[in-house]
Write a protein that holds these residues in place. Structure first.
Motif, PDB file in Angstrom:
ATOM      1  N   GLU A  43      -6.081   4.248  -8.843  1.00  0.00           N
ATOM      2  CA  GLU A  43      -7.037   3.131  -8.767  1.00  0.00           C
ATOM      3  C   GLU A  43      -6.522   2.038  -7.845  1.00  0.00           C
ATOM      4  OE1 GLU A  43      -5.643   4.257 -11.507  1.00  0.00           O
ATOM      5  OE2 GLU A  43      -7.181   4.909 -12.941  1.00  0.00           O
ATOM      6  N   PHE A  44      -5.246   1.693  -7.975  1.00  0.00           N
ATOM      7  CA  PHE A  44      -4.667   0.644  -7.147  1.00  0.00           C
ATOM      8  C   PHE A  44      -4.507   1.093  -5.692  1.00  0.00           C
ATOM      9  CE2 PHE A  44      -3.028  -0.628 -11.394  1.00  0.00           C
ATOM     10  CZ  PHE A  44      -3.650  -1.861 -11.453  1.00  0.00           C
ATOM     11  N   PHE A  45      -4.249   2.389  -5.509  1.00  0.00           N
ATOM     12  CA  PHE A  45      -4.137   2.898  -4.142  1.00  0.00           C
ATOM     13  C   PHE A  45      -5.473   2.784  -3.410  1.00  0.00           C
ATOM     14  CE2 PHE A  45      -4.925   6.620  -1.387  1.00  0.00           C
ATOM     15  CZ  PHE A  45      -4.118   6.236  -0.327  1.00  0.00           C
ATOM     16  N   TYR A  46      -6.556   3.157  -4.076  1.00  0.00           N
ATOM     17  CA  TYR A  46      -7.880   3.039  -3.453  1.00  0.00           C
ATOM     18  C   TYR A  46      -8.216   1.583  -3.139  1.00  0.00           C
ATOM     19  CZ  TYR A  46      -8.468   7.866  -5.049  1.00  0.00           C
ATOM     20  OH  TYR A  46      -8.305   9.213  -5.256  1.00  0.00           O
TER      21      TYR A  46
ATOM     22  N   SER B 287       0.822  -1.216   0.000  1.00  0.00           N
ATOM     23  CA  SER B 287       0.000   0.000   0.000  1.00  0.00           C
ATOM     24  C   SER B 287       0.856   1.265   0.000  1.00  0.00           C
ATOM     25  CB  SER B 287      -0.932   0.004   1.221  1.00  0.00           C
ATOM     26  OG  SER B 287      -1.762  -1.134   1.217  1.00  0.00           O
ATOM     27  N   CYS B 288       1.945   1.208   0.739  1.00  0.00           N
ATOM     28  CA  CYS B 288       2.844   2.365   0.808  1.00  0.00           C
ATOM     29  C   CYS B 288       3.475   2.644  -0.552  1.00  0.00           C
ATOM     30  CB  CYS B 288       3.923   2.101   1.853  1.00  0.00           C
ATOM     31  SG  CYS B 288       5.060   3.484   2.061  1.00  0.00           S
ATOM     32  N   ILE B 289       3.938   1.610  -1.238  1.00  0.00           N
ATOM     33  CA  ILE B 289       4.545   1.781  -2.565  1.00  0.00           C
ATOM     34  C   ILE B 289       3.510   2.305  -3.553  1.00  0.00           C
ATOM     35  CG2 ILE B 289       5.602   0.585  -4.523  1.00  0.00           C
ATOM     36  CD1 ILE B 289       6.932  -1.291  -2.485  1.00  0.00           C
ATOM     37  N   GLU B 290       2.285   1.785  -3.474  1.00  0.00           N
ATOM     38  CA  GLU B 290       1.216   2.259  -4.366  1.00  0.00           C
ATOM     39  C   GLU B 290       0.962   3.744  -4.160  1.00  0.00           C
ATOM     40  OE1 GLU B 290      -0.008   0.931  -6.835  1.00  0.00           O
ATOM     41  OE2 GLU B 290       0.234  -1.223  -6.597  1.00  0.00           O
ATOM     42  N   LEU B 291       1.001   4.203  -2.907  1.00  0.00           N
ATOM     43  CA  LEU B 291       0.802   5.630  -2.640  1.00  0.00           C
ATOM     44  C   LEU B 291       1.982   6.445  -3.151  1.00  0.00           C
ATOM     45  CD1 LEU B 291      -0.806   7.931  -1.391  1.00  0.00           C
ATOM     46  CD2 LEU B 291       0.306   7.427   0.800  1.00  0.00           C
ATOM     47  N   ILE B 292       3.193   5.993  -2.877  1.00  0.00           N
ATOM     48  CA  ILE B 292       4.393   6.727  -3.291  1.00  0.00           C
ATOM     49  C   ILE B 292       4.450   6.883  -4.812  1.00  0.00           C
ATOM     50  CG2 ILE B 292       6.911   6.604  -3.421  1.00  0.00           C
ATOM     51  CD1 ILE B 292       6.871   5.351  -0.629  1.00  0.00           C
ATOM     52  N   THR B 293       4.053   5.838  -5.540  1.00  0.00           N
ATOM     53  CA  THR B 293       4.121   5.901  -7.013  1.00  0.00           C
ATOM     54  C   THR B 293       3.299   7.068  -7.563  1.00  0.00           C
ATOM     55  OG1 THR B 293       2.291   4.310  -7.229  1.00  0.00           O
ATOM     56  CG2 THR B 293       4.534   3.429  -7.309  1.00  0.00           C
ATOM     57  N   ASN B 294       2.225   7.407  -6.891  1.00  0.00           N
ATOM     58  CA  ASN B 294       1.388   8.509  -7.366  1.00  0.00           C
ATOM     59  C   ASN B 294       2.062   9.863  -7.182  1.00  0.00           C
ATOM     60  OD1 ASN B 294      -1.313   7.284  -8.196  1.00  0.00           O
ATOM     61  ND2 ASN B 294      -0.985   6.343  -6.206  1.00  0.00           N
ATOM     62  N   PHE B 295       2.997   9.937  -6.254  1.00  0.00           N
ATOM     63  CA  PHE B 295       3.757  11.166  -6.057  1.00  0.00           C
ATOM     64  C   PHE B 295       5.068  11.135  -6.847  1.00  0.00           C
ATOM     65  CE2 PHE B 295       0.813  11.098  -2.570  1.00  0.00           C
ATOM     66  CZ  PHE B 295       0.442  12.425  -2.429  1.00  0.00           C
TER      67      PHE B 295
END
Length: 206
Positions: free
Chosen positions: A143-146, A128-136
């Motif tokens: 979509e994957f973060f949600y 989840s952390c990597i998915e959030l970081i990728t957006n920044f």
């Protein structure tokens, strides 16, 4: 598993080892996560519960590391410190509270079970952390973060069911049905949407 079926065929006919590896890994970890859900839904033995917690995050973690593993070294350190710190403080505090709440409960092999719960949480929060970081980092994957938030909610509900309300759920068919119904909806919404989104992204890049 629309992604596995179509891109598995494409990988075989194009003999693309890279795509074939991803398709096989995707398929196997997809099945592992479903198996983990089955084990956790029944919650009948220590072995099944422990394996369930480890198998559950296999699918999202594999896809996240496969997609961004080679890119992680290029990401800004401050994003790792900021978002990684938030995610893992939340995980640590929640697990510490869980230990306090359940310290007086008579749970068979409770320590061993807790180790696997913590390991599963670490895997889910890493994904989840990597998915959030990728957006920044300008990889727009909201979509994957949600979806990862759905996975976290499912994880905590399952932990609560397994550790805190196990005796009550075991005695009450109504509570057992309600909690299993809610967690099942969360899991299948997560796993099916993830598959469709992966297919849509892959198909759009062809």
């Amino acid at each position: 598993m629309i992604y596995t079926f179509l891109f598995g065929i494409d990988a075989v006919f194009r003999i693309s080892k890279f795509l074939l590896f991803h398709t096989v890994g995707y398929f196997l970890t997809y099945l592992l996560s479903i198996l983990g859900w089955i084990f956790l839904r029944k919650n009948k033995s220590l072995l099944r519960t422990c394996l369930g917690f480890v198998f559950l995050p296999a699918f999202p973690l594999f896809n996240t590391l496969f997609s961004f593993g080679s890119e992680l070294s290029r990401f800004h350190v401050e994003n790792f410190l900021k978002f990684g710190g938030i995610y893992f403080i939340v995980l640590f505090v929640s697990l510490a509270l869980l230990l306090l709440v359940t310290k007086n409960k008579k749970i068979n092999n409770g320590r061993m079970q807790f180790v696997f719960i913590a390991l599963s949480g670490l895997m889910i929060f890493t994904h989840s952390c990597i998915e959030l970081i990728t957006n920044f980092e300008n990889y727009k994957n909201w979509e994957f973060f949600y979806l990862s938030i759905l996975l976290i909610v499912f994880y905590y509900l399952t932990v609560i069911k397994t550790r805190i309300f196990y005796d009550e759920i075991k005695k009450s068919k109504v509570w057992n049905f309600i909690i299993n119904f809610i967690t099942s909806i969360l899991f299948w919404v997560y796993i099916i949407l993830y598959d469709f989104i992966c297919f849509a992204f892959a198909a759009g890049s062809v």
